[in-house]
Motif scaffolding. Structure first.
Motif, PDB file in Angstrom:
ATOM      1  N   VAL A 137      30.141  34.122 -29.683  1.00  0.00           N
ATOM      2  CA  VAL A 137      29.261  34.895 -30.567  1.00  0.00           C
ATOM      3  C   VAL A 137      29.766  34.754 -31.997  1.00  0.00           C
ATOM      4  O   VAL A 137      30.955  34.904 -32.253  1.00  0.00           O
ATOM      5  N   THR A 138      28.847  34.458 -32.918  1.00  0.00           N
ATOM      6  CA  THR A 138      29.220  34.383 -34.327  1.00  0.00           C
ATOM      7  C   THR A 138      28.241  35.193 -35.171  1.00  0.00           C
ATOM      8  O   THR A 138      27.051  35.240 -34.888  1.00  0.00           O
ATOM      9  N   VAL A 139      28.808  35.829 -36.195  1.00  0.00           N
ATOM     10  CA  VAL A 139      28.020  36.586 -37.166  1.00  0.00           C
ATOM     11  C   VAL A 139      28.478  36.125 -38.541  1.00  0.00           C
ATOM     12  O   VAL A 139      29.680  36.099 -38.826  1.00  0.00           O
ATOM     13  N   ALA A 140      27.535  35.763 -39.403  1.00  0.00           N
ATOM     14  CA  ALA A 140      27.867  35.180 -40.696  1.00  0.00           C
ATOM     15  C   ALA A 140      28.477  36.191 -41.674  1.00  0.00           C
ATOM     16  O   ALA A 140      29.411  35.861 -42.392  1.00  0.00           O
ATOM     17  N   SER A 141      27.950  37.404 -41.726  1.00  0.00           N
ATOM     18  CA  SER A 141      28.425  38.371 -42.714  1.00  0.00           C
ATOM     19  C   SER A 141      28.155  39.789 -42.235  1.00  0.00           C
ATOM     20  O   SER A 141      27.512  39.996 -41.209  1.00  0.00           O
ATOM     21  N   TYR A 142      28.650  40.754 -43.017  1.00  0.00           N
ATOM     22  CA  TYR A 142      28.406  42.145 -42.662  1.00  0.00           C
ATOM     23  C   TYR A 142      26.926  42.493 -42.812  1.00  0.00           C
ATOM     24  O   TYR A 142      26.389  43.269 -42.030  1.00  0.00           O
ATOM     25  N   THR A 143      26.261  41.892 -43.792  1.00  0.00           N
ATOM     26  CA  THR A 143      24.824  42.103 -43.952  1.00  0.00           C
ATOM     27  C   THR A 143      24.072  41.619 -42.718  1.00  0.00           C
ATOM     28  O   THR A 143      23.153  42.297 -42.230  1.00  0.00           O
ATOM     29  N   THR A 144      24.473  40.474 -42.198  1.00  0.00           N
ATOM     30  CA  THR A 144      23.863  39.961 -40.972  1.00  0.00           C
ATOM     31  C   THR A 144      24.124  40.912 -39.817  1.00  0.00           C
ATOM     32  O   THR A 144      23.236  41.146 -38.987  1.00  0.00           O
ATOM     33  N   ALA A 145      25.313  41.473 -39.757  1.00  0.00           N
ATOM     34  CA  ALA A 145      25.634  42.425 -38.688  1.00  0.00           C
ATOM     35  C   ALA A 145      24.769  43.678 -38.776  1.00  0.00           C
ATOM     36  O   ALA A 145      24.339  44.215 -37.753  1.00  0.00           O
ATOM     37  N   ILE A 146      24.492  44.134 -39.980  1.00  0.00           N
ATOM     38  CA  ILE A 146      23.599  45.287 -40.151  1.00  0.00           C
ATOM     39  C   ILE A 146      22.188  44.933 -39.676  1.00  0.00           C
ATOM     40  O   ILE A 146      21.543  45.731 -38.984  1.00  0.00           O
ATOM     41  N   ILE A 147      21.730  43.740 -40.011  1.00  0.00           N
ATOM     42  CA  ILE A 147      20.406  43.290 -39.563  1.00  0.00           C
ATOM     43  C   ILE A 147      20.380  43.179 -38.040  1.00  0.00           C
ATOM     44  O   ILE A 147      19.405  43.574 -37.396  1.00  0.00           O
ATOM     45  N   VAL A 148      21.465  42.664 -37.448  1.00  0.00           N
ATOM     46  CA  VAL A 148      21.551  42.568 -35.985  1.00  0.00           C
ATOM     47  C   VAL A 148      21.464  43.958 -35.358  1.00  0.00           C
ATOM     48  O   VAL A 148      20.742  44.163 -34.375  1.00  0.00           O
ATOM     49  N   ALA A 149      22.182  44.921 -35.922  1.00  0.00           N
ATOM     50  CA  ALA A 149      22.153  46.289 -35.384  1.00  0.00           C
ATOM     51  C   ALA A 149      20.738  46.873 -35.450  1.00  0.00           C
ATOM     52  O   ALA A 149      20.278  47.508 -34.490  1.00  0.00           O
ATOM     53  N   ILE A 150      20.050  46.645 -36.547  1.00  0.00           N
ATOM     54  CA  ILE A 150      18.680  47.166 -36.694  1.00  0.00           C
ATOM     55  C   ILE A 150      17.722  46.478 -35.722  1.00  0.00           C
ATOM     56  O   ILE A 150      16.935  47.131 -35.029  1.00  0.00           O
ATOM     57  N   VAL A 151      17.805  45.146 -35.652  1.00  0.00           N
ATOM     58  CA  VAL A 151      16.900  44.392 -34.778  1.00  0.00           C
ATOM     59  C   VAL A 151      17.170  44.731 -33.310  1.00  0.00           C
ATOM     60  O   VAL A 151      16.221  44.895 -32.523  1.00  0.00           O
ATOM     61  N   LEU A 152      18.432  44.862 -32.922  1.00  0.00           N
ATOM     62  CA  LEU A 152      18.743  45.217 -31.533  1.00  0.00           C
ATOM     63  C   LEU A 152      18.206  46.602 -31.180  1.00  0.00           C
ATOM     64  O   LEU A 152      17.691  46.811 -30.079  1.00  0.00           O
ATOM     65  N   SER A 153      18.311  47.530 -32.114  1.00  0.00           N
ATOM     66  CA  SER A 153      17.779  48.866 -31.819  1.00  0.00           C
ATOM     67  C   SER A 153      16.255  48.825 -31.678  1.00  0.00           C
ATOM     68  O   SER A 153      15.691  49.486 -30.811  1.00  0.00           O
ATOM     69  N   LEU A 154      15.593  48.043 -32.513  1.00  0.00           N
ATOM     70  CA  LEU A 154      14.133  47.900 -32.398  1.00  0.00           C
ATOM     71  C   LEU A 154      13.731  47.200 -31.099  1.00  0.00           C
ATOM     72  O   LEU A 154      12.785  47.619 -30.428  1.00  0.00           O
ATOM     73  N   LEU A 155      14.450  46.132 -30.744  1.00  0.00           N
ATOM     74  CA  LEU A 155      14.146  45.419 -29.508  1.00  0.00           C
ATOM     75  C   LEU A 155      14.395  46.305 -28.289  1.00  0.00           C
ATOM     76  O   LEU A 155      13.623  46.270 -27.322  1.00  0.00           O
ATOM     77  N   ASN A 156      15.467  47.092 -28.327  1.00  0.00           N
ATOM     78  CA  ASN A 156      15.746  48.004 -27.212  1.00  0.00           C
ATOM     79  C   ASN A 156      14.685  49.089 -27.107  1.00  0.00           C
ATOM     80  O   ASN A 156      14.409  49.594 -26.022  1.00  0.00           O
ATOM     81  N   PHE A 157      14.090  49.447 -28.225  1.00  0.00           N
ATOM     82  CA  PHE A 157      13.062  50.480 -28.232  1.00  0.00           C
ATOM     83  C   PHE A 157      11.706  49.942 -27.793  1.00  0.00           C
ATOM     84  O   PHE A 157      10.953  50.629 -27.101  1.00  0.00           O
ATOM     85  N   ILE A 158      11.382  48.696 -28.172  1.00  0.00           N
ATOM     86  CA  ILE A 158      10.047  48.153 -27.934  1.00  0.00           C
ATOM     87  C   ILE A 158       9.999  47.206 -26.728  1.00  0.00           C
ATOM     88  O   ILE A 158       9.187  47.378 -25.820  1.00  0.00           O
ATOM     89  N   VAL A 159      10.874  46.205 -26.707  1.00  0.00           N
ATOM     90  CA  VAL A 159      10.778  45.134 -25.710  1.00  0.00           C
ATOM     91  C   VAL A 159      11.445  45.506 -24.383  1.00  0.00           C
ATOM     92  O   VAL A 159      10.920  45.186 -23.311  1.00  0.00           O
ATOM     93  N   LYS A 160      12.579  46.187 -24.435  1.00  0.00           N
ATOM     94  CA  LYS A 160      13.326  46.467 -23.213  1.00  0.00           C
ATOM     95  C   LYS A 160      12.527  47.283 -22.190  1.00  0.00           C
ATOM     96  O   LYS A 160      12.569  46.942 -20.999  1.00  0.00           O
ATOM     97  N   PRO A 161      11.797  48.330 -22.589  1.00  0.00           N
ATOM     98  CA  PRO A 161      11.003  49.041 -21.565  1.00  0.00           C
ATOM     99  C   PRO A 161       9.951  48.158 -20.894  1.00  0.00           C
ATOM    100  O   PRO A 161       9.713  48.275 -19.691  1.00  0.00           O
ATOM    101  N   ILE A 162       9.357  47.261 -21.657  1.00  0.00           N
ATOM    102  CA  ILE A 162       8.348  46.361 -21.097  1.00  0.00           C
ATOM    103  C   ILE A 162       8.994  45.420 -20.086  1.00  0.00           C
ATOM    104  O   ILE A 162       8.491  45.233 -18.973  1.00  0.00           O
ATOM    105  N   LEU A 163      10.140  44.822 -20.458  1.00  0.00           N
ATOM    106  CA  LEU A 163      10.839  43.926 -19.536  1.00  0.00           C
ATOM    107  C   LEU A 163      11.321  44.673 -18.297  1.00  0.00           C
ATOM    108  O   LEU A 163      11.287  44.135 -17.191  1.00  0.00           O
ATOM    109  N   THR A 164      11.764  45.890 -18.478  1.00  0.00           N
ATOM    110  CA  THR A 164      12.253  46.681 -17.343  1.00  0.00           C
ATOM    111  C   THR A 164      11.125  46.965 -16.353  1.00  0.00           C
ATOM    112  O   THR A 164      11.322  46.856 -15.143  1.00  0.00           O
TER     113      THR A 164
END
Length: 117
Positions: A24-51
């Protein structure tokens, strides 16, 4: 304020895991913040559908297929975010497990801090 702190703690966990996991690689702290936001959105929207779509397989595997779903969510985030790469589904599952553990630890510390105030 609590949401911002949780996102920052999640971003710190993402950076920490990217430092220790070779797949796993992350380019910068800004990228890590974006990853945290996108993961929370995906867990909220996509994960229930996949489940729901994979409920029979999840029941047959006694819930272990949810690990694969979490890995898929990580790989979806990898696809959309430049500067965040995960080499395989295996690394995505390991990253997901460790991220959940770190977030639980960090968020429990956050709750204990509020009780003291």
């Amino acid at each position: 304020m609590k949401l911002i702190l949780r996102i920052l703690l999640s971003a710190f966990a993402v950076l920490l895991l990217a430092h220790f996991l070779p797949g796993v690689t992350v380019a910068s702290y800004t990228t890590a913040i974006i990853v945290a936001i996108v993961l929370s959105l995906l867990n909220f929207i996509v994960k229930p559908i996949l489940t729901i779509l994979t409920l029979p397989v999840t029941v047959l595997t006694l819930g272990l297929f949810l690990l694969v779903i979490n890995g898929i969510i990580i790989l979806i985030a990898d696809h959309f975010i430049n500067g965040f790469t995960v080499q395989s589904i295996g690394w995505a599952i390991i990253f997901s497990l460790l991220l959940s553990v770190l977030q639980s630890i960090f968020f429990s510390l956050l709750k204990e801090d509020k009780k003291g105030k």
